[in-house]
Design a protein around this motif. Structure first.
Motif, PDB file in Angstrom:
ATOM      1  N   PHE A 150      42.935  39.778  51.796  1.00 51.53           N
ATOM      2  CA  PHE A 150      43.427  39.592  50.432  1.00 51.53           C
ATOM      3  C   PHE A 150      42.657  40.500  49.469  1.00 51.53           C
ATOM      4  O   PHE A 150      43.238  41.126  48.581  1.00 51.53           O
ATOM      5  N   GLN A 151      41.342  40.566  49.683  1.00 54.21           N
ATOM      6  CA  GLN A 151      40.504  41.390  48.809  1.00 54.21           C
ATOM      7  C   GLN A 151      40.838  42.876  48.960  1.00 54.21           C
ATOM      8  O   GLN A 151      40.887  43.617  47.981  1.00 54.21           O
TER       9      GLN A 151
ATOM     10  N   ILE B 162      45.591  41.345  40.097  1.00 54.57           N
ATOM     11  CA  ILE B 162      45.163  40.026  39.619  1.00 54.57           C
ATOM     12  C   ILE B 162      45.607  38.932  40.596  1.00 54.57           C
ATOM     13  O   ILE B 162      44.819  38.040  40.959  1.00 54.57           O
ATOM     14  N   ILE B 163      46.858  39.025  41.036  1.00 54.89           N
ATOM     15  CA  ILE B 163      47.387  38.017  41.962  1.00 54.89           C
ATOM     16  C   ILE B 163      46.530  37.942  43.215  1.00 54.89           C
ATOM     17  O   ILE B 163      46.128  36.859  43.670  1.00 54.89           O
ATOM     18  N   TYR B 164      46.180  39.107  43.769  1.00 59.70           N
ATOM     19  CA  TYR B 164      45.461  39.118  45.044  1.00 59.70           C
ATOM     20  C   TYR B 164      43.966  38.853  44.884  1.00 59.70           C
ATOM     21  O   TYR B 164      43.352  38.268  45.783  1.00 59.70           O
TER      22      TYR B 164
ATOM     23  N   ARG C  89      42.792  36.759  42.631  1.00 61.55           N
ATOM     24  CA  ARG C  89      42.759  35.300  42.453  1.00 61.55           C
ATOM     25  C   ARG C  89      43.005  34.588  43.794  1.00 61.55           C
ATOM     26  O   ARG C  89      42.391  33.555  44.076  1.00 61.55           O
ATOM     27  N   GLU C  90      43.879  35.145  44.598  1.00 60.52           N
ATOM     28  CA  GLU C  90      44.134  34.556  45.916  1.00 60.52           C
ATOM     29  C   GLU C  90      42.906  34.719  46.806  1.00 60.52           C
ATOM     30  O   GLU C  90      42.567  33.819  47.588  1.00 60.52           O
ATOM     31  N   THR C  91      42.229  35.866  46.690  1.00 66.11           N
ATOM     32  CA  THR C  91      40.983  36.081  47.434  1.00 66.11           C
ATOM     33  C   THR C  91      39.981  34.984  47.122  1.00 66.11           C
ATOM     34  O   THR C  91      39.334  34.425  48.022  1.00 66.11           O
ATOM     35  N   ILE C  92      39.850  34.654  45.835  1.00 68.89           N
ATOM     36  CA  ILE C  92      38.903  33.617  45.407  1.00 68.89           C
ATOM     37  C   ILE C  92      39.280  32.265  46.008  1.00 68.89           C
ATOM     38  O   ILE C  92      38.420  31.531  46.520  1.00 68.89           O
ATOM     39  N   LYS C  93      40.577  31.930  45.969  1.00 68.02           N
ATOM     40  CA  LYS C  93      41.036  30.649  46.534  1.00 68.02           C
ATOM     41  C   LYS C  93      40.712  30.551  48.018  1.00 68.02           C
ATOM     42  O   LYS C  93      40.163  29.555  48.495  1.00 68.02           O
ATOM     43  N   VAL C  94      41.074  31.605  48.760  1.00 66.81           N
ATOM     44  CA  VAL C  94      40.854  31.590  50.209  1.00 66.81           C
ATOM     45  C   VAL C  94      39.363  31.580  50.511  1.00 66.81           C
ATOM     46  O   VAL C  94      38.897  30.832  51.375  1.00 66.81           O
TER      47      VAL C  94
ATOM     48  N   TYR D 166      34.325  39.037  42.630  1.00 70.57           N
ATOM     49  CA  TYR D 166      35.782  38.853  42.589  1.00 70.57           C
ATOM     50  C   TYR D 166      36.232  38.475  41.172  1.00 70.57           C
ATOM     51  O   TYR D 166      37.227  39.007  40.657  1.00 70.57           O
ATOM     52  N   TRP D 167      35.495  37.563  40.524  1.00 70.98           N
ATOM     53  CA  TRP D 167      35.864  37.168  39.170  1.00 70.98           C
ATOM     54  C   TRP D 167      35.712  38.335  38.187  1.00 70.98           C
ATOM     55  O   TRP D 167      36.491  38.475  37.244  1.00 70.98           O
TER      56      TRP D 167
END
Length: 285
Positions: free
Chosen positions: A90-91, A107-109, A111-116, A149-150
């Motif tokens: 994802f990152q 941004i989408i990916y 944020r998804e990186t952070i979730k995963v 990531y943030w």
């Protein structure tokens, strides 16, 4: 890498369809900037093994490096589907979009990186606690990754004009690393872009308190003062930046422009001359 490629060449001359050898040679090609060879090997590798996410991820990285964004994203999305717990895929996808200035997709990916990442990290922590083993080094690494990531989320949000959403992202980054000077100065830039000069100045000063040699903070603070017409303060920041790095082009340009605007033509010409003639900046009197 050259020796590794020679060995892989020998293996593949005997058996041309060995997946690990194609994966290895393709990666070695990528690391030696033979991107065409890398793409050829890695493309063949994923034809042989369609279920291993690693092959798709490596192919996506190489495709992204040569600017084939659509194909890179497709390969990385396949890797994500095959291994939803691999936050790195994802990152990588987010990084490729960011590099090519497709900030909304980035941004989408990110944020998804952070979730995963947080989901996987939570599982790891549960395992560690069950075994009564808690690693401070792992916690620091986890926090460092999340802060980075943030920070990228903030950069992308600010790039599309969502300045205050960017500020929130930088604040999230600082929850994991309070001394992350890049996130602090980026927050200052987001405040400045939104027109909140006092808040911006506060962040620039905070970054310089952490690292008094941080040239980027001097440069951005100087630009803010210059935009406000505070030329003396701006010049002071640009010159401070040049103390720590006499070859910093952006500070040199702005120092020249400010001096020019203030009517100090002799000093302005010195800065312009250095930029044009590529002289040693330390020769300035």
């Amino acid at each position: 890498y050259t020796e590794a490629i020679t060995i892989f060449d020998h293996i593949l001359s005997v058996s041309p369809n060995i997946y690990p050898a194609l994966l290895g040679r393709g990666s070695a090609y990528a690391l030696t900037a033979n991107f065409n060879g890398a793409i050829k090997d890695l493309s063949k590798a994923i034809e042989i093994n369609t279920t291993d996410p690693d092959g798709y991820k490596r192919l996506g990285q190489v495709l992204g490096a040569v600017g084939h964004v659509k194909e890179a994203a497709a390969a990385l999305k396949t890797a994500q589907r095959l291994n939803p717990k691999d936050y790195d895929s994802f990152q990588q996808c987010a990084t490729i979009y960011h590099k090519n200035r497709n900030y909304r997709q980035a941004i989408i990916y990110f944020r998804e990186t952070i979730k995963v990442y947080k989901r996987v990290n939570k599982i790891n922590l549960i395992t560690e606690n069950t075994n009564a083993i808690i690693s401070n080094d792992n916690n620091k690494k986890n926090n460092s990754n999340l802060s980075v990531y943030w920070n990228y989320v903030g950069l992308c949000e600010n790039a599309i004009g969502n300045n205050l959403i960017a500020v929130e992202a930088y604040q999230n980054a600082l929850k994991y690393d309070k001394k992350f000077k890049e996130a602090i100065v980026n927050m200052g830039q987001a405040y400045r872009d939104y027109g909140m000069a006092p808040e911006a100045k506060e962040q620039f000063i905070k970054a310089l308190e952490i690292d008094s040699n941080y040239i980027h903070a001097y440069h951005l603070k100087g630009l803010m003062y210059h935009a406000e017409g505070k030329f003396e303060e701006a010049l002071n920041d640009f010159l401070n930046g040049l103390i720590y790095d006499p070859k910093h082009v952006e500070c040199r340009v702005m120092a020249g422009l400010v001096l020019h605007g203030m009517g100090n033509l002799t000093e302005a010409i010195k800065h312009y001359t250095l930029l044009i003639d590529h002289e040693d900046p330390e020769k300035i009197d």
